[in-house]
Design a protein around this motif. Structure first.
Motif, PDB file in Angstrom:
ATOM      1  N   MET A   1      18.269   9.732   6.309  1.00 16.27           N
ATOM      2  CA  MET A   1      16.877   9.325   6.162  1.00 16.27           C
ATOM      3  C   MET A   1      16.768   7.793   6.232  1.00 16.27           C
ATOM      4  N   ILE A   2      15.604   7.323   6.618  1.00 16.44           N
ATOM      5  CA  ILE A   2      15.371   5.900   6.730  1.00 16.44           C
ATOM      6  C   ILE A   2      14.989   5.345   5.359  1.00 16.44           C
ATOM      7  N   GLU A   3      15.708   4.333   4.924  1.00 17.53           N
ATOM      8  CA  GLU A   3      15.415   3.719   3.630  1.00 17.53           C
ATOM      9  C   GLU A   3      14.283   2.710   3.771  1.00 17.53           C
ATOM     10  N   LEU A   4      13.322   2.781   2.856  1.00 16.68           N
ATOM     11  CA  LEU A   4      12.217   1.830   2.841  1.00 16.68           C
ATOM     12  C   LEU A   4      12.524   0.735   1.821  1.00 16.68           C
ATOM     13  N   THR A   5      12.414  -0.501   2.245  1.00 15.96           N
ATOM     14  CA  THR A   5      12.657  -1.622   1.351  1.00 15.96           C
ATOM     15  C   THR A   5      11.354  -2.379   1.108  1.00 15.96           C
ATOM     16  N   ARG A   6      11.319  -3.147   0.041  1.00 15.22           N
ATOM     17  CA  ARG A   6      10.129  -3.950  -0.249  1.00 15.22           C
ATOM     18  C   ARG A   6       9.841  -4.908   0.902  1.00 15.22           C
ATOM     19  N   GLU A   7      10.909  -5.474   1.452  1.00 17.41           N
ATOM     20  CA  GLU A   7      10.740  -6.448   2.526  1.00 17.41           C
ATOM     21  C   GLU A   7      10.125  -5.814   3.775  1.00 17.41           C
ATOM     22  N   VAL A  12       5.103  -4.520   7.154  1.00 13.37           N
ATOM     23  CA  VAL A  12       4.215  -3.540   7.776  1.00 13.37           C
ATOM     24  C   VAL A  12       2.805  -3.632   7.189  1.00 13.37           C
ATOM     25  N   PHE A  13       2.735  -3.792   5.854  1.00 15.02           N
ATOM     26  CA  PHE A  13       1.447  -3.835   5.151  1.00 15.02           C
ATOM     27  C   PHE A  13       1.318  -5.146   4.370  1.00 15.02           C
ATOM     28  N   PRO A  14       1.142  -6.264   5.056  1.00 18.46           N
ATOM     29  CA  PRO A  14       1.150  -7.560   4.367  1.00 18.46           C
ATOM     30  C   PRO A  14       0.005  -7.756   3.384  1.00 18.46           C
ATOM     31  N   ARG A  15      -1.073  -6.967   3.515  1.00 15.90           N
ATOM     32  CA  ARG A  15      -2.218  -7.131   2.613  1.00 15.90           C
ATOM     33  C   ARG A  15      -2.280  -6.047   1.540  1.00 15.90           C
ATOM     34  N   ALA A  16      -1.275  -5.203   1.486  1.00 24.15           N
ATOM     35  CA  ALA A  16      -1.278  -4.114   0.513  1.00 24.15           C
ATOM     36  C   ALA A  16      -1.061  -4.636  -0.904  1.00 24.15           C
ATOM     37  N   PRO A  17      -1.726  -4.052  -1.895  1.00 26.41           N
ATOM     38  CA  PRO A  17      -1.445  -4.412  -3.285  1.00 26.41           C
ATOM     39  C   PRO A  17       0.026  -4.147  -3.609  1.00 26.41           C
ATOM     40  N   GLN A  18       0.601  -4.961  -4.468  1.00 25.03           N
ATOM     41  CA  GLN A  18       2.005  -4.804  -4.813  1.00 25.03           C
ATOM     42  C   GLN A  18       2.287  -3.426  -5.410  1.00 25.03           C
ATOM     43  N   ALA A  19       1.302  -2.870  -6.105  1.00 24.82           N
ATOM     44  CA  ALA A  19       1.488  -1.549  -6.711  1.00 24.82           C
ATOM     45  C   ALA A  19       1.762  -0.478  -5.659  1.00 24.82           C
ATOM     46  N   VAL A  20       1.151  -0.620  -4.497  1.00 30.03           N
ATOM     47  CA  VAL A  20       1.381   0.348  -3.417  1.00 30.03           C
ATOM     48  C   VAL A  20       2.796   0.182  -2.864  1.00 30.03           C
ATOM     49  N   ILE A  21       3.205  -1.046  -2.634  1.00 30.49           N
ATOM     50  CA  ILE A  21       4.556  -1.304  -2.129  1.00 30.49           C
ATOM     51  C   ILE A  21       5.593  -0.736  -3.093  1.00 30.49           C
ATOM     52  N   GLU A  22       5.436  -1.013  -4.373  1.00 26.93           N
ATOM     53  CA  GLU A  22       6.392  -0.537  -5.375  1.00 26.93           C
ATOM     54  C   GLU A  22       6.415   0.987  -5.431  1.00 26.93           C
ATOM     55  N   CYS A  54      -6.901   2.566   6.506  1.00 23.70           N
ATOM     56  CA  CYS A  54      -7.290   1.890   5.260  1.00 23.70           C
ATOM     57  C   CYS A  54      -7.011   0.391   5.307  1.00 23.70           C
ATOM     58  N   ALA A  55      -6.946  -0.149   6.515  1.00 23.91           N
ATOM     59  CA  ALA A  55      -6.680  -1.584   6.691  1.00 23.91           C
ATOM     60  C   ALA A  55      -5.402  -1.991   5.977  1.00 23.91           C
ATOM     61  N   GLY A  56      -4.384  -1.172   6.119  1.00 23.25           N
ATOM     62  CA  GLY A  56      -3.102  -1.485   5.499  1.00 23.25           C
ATOM     63  C   GLY A  56      -3.179  -1.508   3.989  1.00 23.25           C
ATOM     64  N   PHE A  57      -3.976  -0.591   3.415  1.00 28.05           N
ATOM     65  CA  PHE A  57      -4.200  -0.477   1.966  1.00 28.05           C
ATOM     66  C   PHE A  57      -5.018  -1.638   1.410  1.00 28.05           C
ATOM     67  N   ALA A  58      -5.659  -2.411   2.299  1.00 30.73           N
ATOM     68  CA  ALA A  58      -6.508  -3.510   1.849  1.00 30.73           C
ATOM     69  C   ALA A  58      -7.976  -3.093   1.744  1.00 30.73           C
ATOM     70  N   LEU A  59      -8.327  -1.889   2.195  1.00 27.10           N
ATOM     71  CA  LEU A  59      -9.696  -1.398   2.099  1.00 27.10           C
ATOM     72  C   LEU A  59     -10.128  -1.372   0.634  1.00 27.10           C
ATOM     73  N   LYS A  60     -11.271  -1.935   0.331  1.00 23.51           N
ATOM     74  CA  LYS A  60     -11.736  -2.058  -1.047  1.00 23.51           C
ATOM     75  C   LYS A  60     -11.779  -0.699  -1.739  1.00 23.51           C
ATOM     76  N   GLY A  61     -11.038  -0.594  -2.815  1.00 27.31           N
ATOM     77  CA  GLY A  61     -10.995   0.652  -3.571  1.00 27.31           C
ATOM     78  C   GLY A  61     -10.370   1.803  -2.824  1.00 27.31           C
ATOM     79  N   LEU A  62      -9.762   1.540  -1.656  1.00 27.80           N
ATOM     80  CA  LEU A  62      -9.248   2.596  -0.776  1.00 27.80           C
ATOM     81  C   LEU A  62     -10.301   3.685  -0.600  1.00 27.80           C
ATOM     82  N   GLU A  63     -11.526   3.253  -0.379  1.00 25.60           N
ATOM     83  CA  GLU A  63     -12.658   4.180  -0.319  1.00 25.60           C
ATOM     84  C   GLU A  63     -13.574   3.810   0.842  1.00 25.60           C
TER      85      GLU A  63
END
Length: 309
Positions: A1-7, A12-22, A54-63
């Protein structure tokens, strides 16, 4: 399987909240169970569509935003409002929250939404994949355990996005589309056709959605290829190939059956000296269908092999 790293995820999602990345780093097993990170191709398709939705998880409220003007609403649904913005105002007025009434009607009585209810404005697009409609929320709840039907905003919870996104991917059966290299087919299953694509075009600032997605794939693919890890097998297993070619194999089986039946009838007709041009044509058509389906199966098998990296 492909490992996903924080980096890699941050690229991929430079505007995503850190909570989503984690969450994605901590819950990689969720993606693994859905097969999303089995190959880099699947990851690329997954990332590109999520980024766009979702604009890379940057969409307001993901809504999904309901902040439509009458002019924009008429532009998005021209067949529903042939009179333009004036027709929208005449239908829903201009009082605060008129958009809620509009969405209750526009989205009512479809996607599982009940007519005459507030389902249309309640079960709007949410989360990374933008789950939409009462049926979609019910499916999300069944697959994730998130109380989506009674608490729709839970679908937008940041730390639950791995589950929310993987469940949508599995529900739509998108592994097969990725394995066959069918990105446009993936998009169609994801968003339901031209009406959905027009909505996406509007919500994502007016760029052609298919082109934007393809650009996203081009941008993400080098990142995905650079991720550590490898597919679980050197070559795609039989069940993966079968999943990608299920439609073509059904067509071939049906055509072969029709051809055999036509041959039996032609043989019977020959014994009584009846003309059989229609039967012959039917047999010829069935043979051609079998040949075409076989060629398409071979091409998809090659595509799966090419995308298994």
């Amino acid at each position: 399987m492909i490992e996903l790293t924080r980096e890699s995820l941050a690229r991929v999602f430079p505007r995503a909240p850190q909570a989503v990345i984690e969450a994605f780093v901590a819950k990689q097993d969720v993606l693994t169970k859905a097969g999303v990170n089995a190959t880099r191709t699947r990851l690329s398709y997954f990332f590109a569509n999520i980024e766009h939705e979702c604009a890379g998880f940057a969409l307001k409220g993901l809504e999904e935003s309901l902040a439509y003007t009458p002019e924009r609403m008429a532009e998005v649904w021209p067949s529903r409002f042939p009179g333009g913005a004036a027709a929208v105002r005449a239908r829903f007025g201009t009082a605060p929250s008129w958009q809620l009434k509009a969405f209750d009607e526009i989205y009512g009585n479809r996607m599982g939404n009940r007519p005459g209810s507030h389902d249309g404005s309640t079960y709007i697009g949410r989360g990374g994949p933008q789950w939409t409609g009462r049926d979609g929320y019910r499916e999300c709840q069944a697959r994730t355990g998130v109380p989506a039907v009674d608490q729709p905003k839970a679908v937008s919870q940041l730390d639950l996005q791995p589950e929310i996104c993987a469940a949508f991917w599995a529900w739509k059966g998108l592994n097969a589309k990725a394995d066959a290299g069918d990105f446009k087919g993936c998009v169609k299953l994801w968003n339901g056709g031209s009406n959905g694509l027009a909505d996406r075009l509007h919500l994502m600032a007016g760029n052609d959605p298919i082109i934007q997605r393809m650009q996203s794939v081009d941008r993400i693919l080098p990142i995905a290829k650079g991720m550590p890890g490898a597919p679980p097998t050197a070559k795609p297993p039989k069940d993966v190939v079968d999943a990608a070619t299920v439609r073509e194999r059904r067509v071939r089986t049906a055509a072969a059956g029709a051809g055999n039946e036509g041959a039996k009838q032609a043989g019977a007709a020959a014994h009584v000296a009846l003309p059989t041009p229609v039967m012959a044509a039917g047999i010829g058509f069935a043979i051609a269908a079998v040949i075409v389906a076989t060629v398409l199966i071979a091409r998809k098998q090659q595509a799966v092999l090419a995308n298994w990296f």
